[in-house]
Design a protein around this motif. Sequence first.
Motif, short mmCIF file in Angstrom:
data_model
loop_
_atom_site.label_atom_id
_atom_site.label_comp_id
_atom_site.label_asym_id
_atom_site.label_seq_id
_atom_site.Cartn_x
_atom_site.Cartn_y
_atom_site.Cartn_z
N ALA A 312 0.83 -1.20 0.00
CA ALA A 312 0.00 0.00 0.00
C ALA A 312 0.87 1.26 0.00
O ALA A 312 0.58 2.23 -0.72
CB ALA A 312 -0.93 -0.02 1.21
N PHE A 313 1.93 1.26 0.80
CA PHE A 313 2.85 2.40 0.81
C PHE A 313 3.47 2.61 -0.57
O PHE A 313 3.60 3.74 -1.04
CB PHE A 313 3.95 2.18 1.86
N ARG A 314 3.86 1.53 -1.24
CA ARG A 314 4.47 1.63 -2.56
C ARG A 314 3.47 2.20 -3.57
O ARG A 314 3.83 3.05 -4.39
CB ARG A 314 4.95 0.25 -3.02
N GLU A 315 2.22 1.73 -3.51
CA GLU A 315 1.20 2.25 -4.42
C GLU A 315 0.97 3.74 -4.19
O GLU A 315 0.77 4.51 -5.15
CB GLU A 315 -0.12 1.48 -4.24
N PHE A 316 1.01 4.16 -2.93
CA PHE A 316 0.76 5.56 -2.60
C PHE A 316 1.89 6.46 -3.08
O PHE A 316 1.66 7.49 -3.74
CB PHE A 316 0.56 5.70 -1.09
N TYR A 317 3.12 6.08 -2.77
CA TYR A 317 4.26 6.97 -3.05
C TYR A 317 4.81 6.82 -4.47
O TYR A 317 5.31 7.79 -5.04
CB TYR A 317 5.37 6.70 -2.03
N GLN A 318 4.71 5.62 -5.05
CA GLN A 318 5.29 5.41 -6.37
C GLN A 318 4.29 5.51 -7.51
O GLN A 318 4.63 5.92 -8.61
CB GLN A 318 5.98 4.04 -6.43
N PRO A 341 -1.83 8.82 6.97
CA PRO A 341 -2.98 9.73 7.12
C PRO A 341 -3.30 10.52 5.87
O PRO A 341 -4.41 11.04 5.72
CB PRO A 341 -2.53 10.66 8.27
N GLU A 342 -2.33 10.64 4.94
CA GLU A 342 -2.59 11.39 3.72
C GLU A 342 -3.51 10.65 2.76
O GLU A 342 -4.11 11.25 1.86
CB GLU A 342 -1.27 11.69 3.00
N ALA A 343 -3.61 9.34 2.93
CA ALA A 343 -4.44 8.53 2.03
C ALA A 343 -5.86 8.42 2.56
O ALA A 343 -6.13 8.67 3.74
CB ALA A 343 -3.83 7.13 1.87
N ARG A 344 -6.77 8.06 1.67
CA ARG A 344 -8.16 7.83 2.05
C ARG A 344 -8.42 6.33 2.08
O ARG A 344 -7.91 5.58 1.24
CB ARG A 344 -9.11 8.50 1.05
N PHE A 345 -9.25 5.88 3.03
CA PHE A 345 -9.49 4.45 3.21
C PHE A 345 -10.98 4.16 3.33
O PHE A 345 -11.75 4.95 3.90
CB PHE A 345 -8.78 3.93 4.46
#
Length: 452
Positions: A312-318, A341-345
């Motif tokens: 999930a971190f990779r999808e968000f940042y990359q 916290p910057e992402a929506r869930f």
Amino acid sequence: MHSTAKPYFKNSTYTIVSKVAYLIGVPLRIFENEHEPPKLEVYRELEKNKNARIVRNLCRLRTEIELNFKAINDRMLYEYKNLYSLPDLIPMECVNQLSADGISIIKSNYTLVQYIIEINNILSNRINNCKEVFPIWINWSYIRDLFIMPNGLNEAGAADAAAVYYEYKRYYPYQVYINWPPSDEGNILYSDKKFVMLLYQWHKDEFKDVSKVSDAGDAIKGGIYDFLQDSEKTVIVVDCENSNPYKLCATLHNLDANALNKIVKIILYDDVHSASAWQILNTYVKIPVEHILIERVKQSKSLVDIRLTGGAFREFYQHNVDSFIIASSDSDYWGLISSLPEARFLVMVEHGKCGPDIKDALTDSGIFYCYLDDFYSGNANDLKLNALIREIYRYLDSSFHLNVNDMMEEAYRATRAEMSDVEKQQFYNKYIKPMHLVIDNEGNVSIELKSK
């Protein structure tokens, strides 16, 4: 039973009641009325099915004969009429369609009771041809009983059934004859949920899987649509250990296809001990599926949670994914949510598998969650059946292998039987090709050759 008030049956499906309504002979005008439960699209679909048409027309004739029995019987007795000459009392389109479908219902010198017995006999012989119309999760024998008049192959039984029908006609669905314990239940074909629950009760049984007969409400679907509308790029991340492939598949099938366009892919974080159906999910959804099978370093410890969080971190940042739908009933994903916290869930869980603490935490944080169990699950049957068949093939391949050519060579060698090539081929065609499996009451399998 639960109250039959309309709010209890809200969000029900109408597929089963539409099929039953068609087969028992509910008039077309009911299907054409948008305010009635039976759906016109189901009527049109079943009209193409010869077996369904035959049952429907037989049931329509039986009901019309019961409704107009005295008038029809008097004219047959005193005016020497037959069914084909009573178009004002008998729906001739039923007689004509039955004839076109190979059923000659008109008989010489038949009394009206004999016609009812003949219709009952044909129905009892043909109703099983409609078994495939219904999904396998519903008890077919319960459906079948609706069409079988008790003791309807003799005059006394037909008379008894008619007496019950006349006394309680106002309770019968659209006043159409069926075999049931008549009572004031309102419209028993009001919805799938109401009908199926009653159907099982009539047989001293209980129907429990309400997801087969109901769908999530507008509020739940609206929450998902709002989430997707406000997102730029969404990915579904699935903890395969703690989610259900059939329920997820059903959920996606019950959501608007246009709304799902915001979902760029589904990532399955799978463990070797998860359901094998995850491996074929991609063939049942239109969203691209990335399947990651995670090996265990230590057999007692799964690494799915860690890999899911990292992914999930990779999808968000990359890959600039701003929104995630998490399919899991495990509380471990709270670490991911609180760390990003910057992402929506949005979270999809299952009843009975998600504890109150994590649900409270989601609510307090303003994170929408819903239950996969609330969505209509009948449309995931193909995935379930094919997963089962695939697994059975895998088991058979690993447990059983037989080459009949090798078997025959060994048989010739052991018996010293001398046979010409023609004799061998005839023996093979007669005894080997027709061999089949025999399953005993304990499930043990043996192979049986054709006997002499």
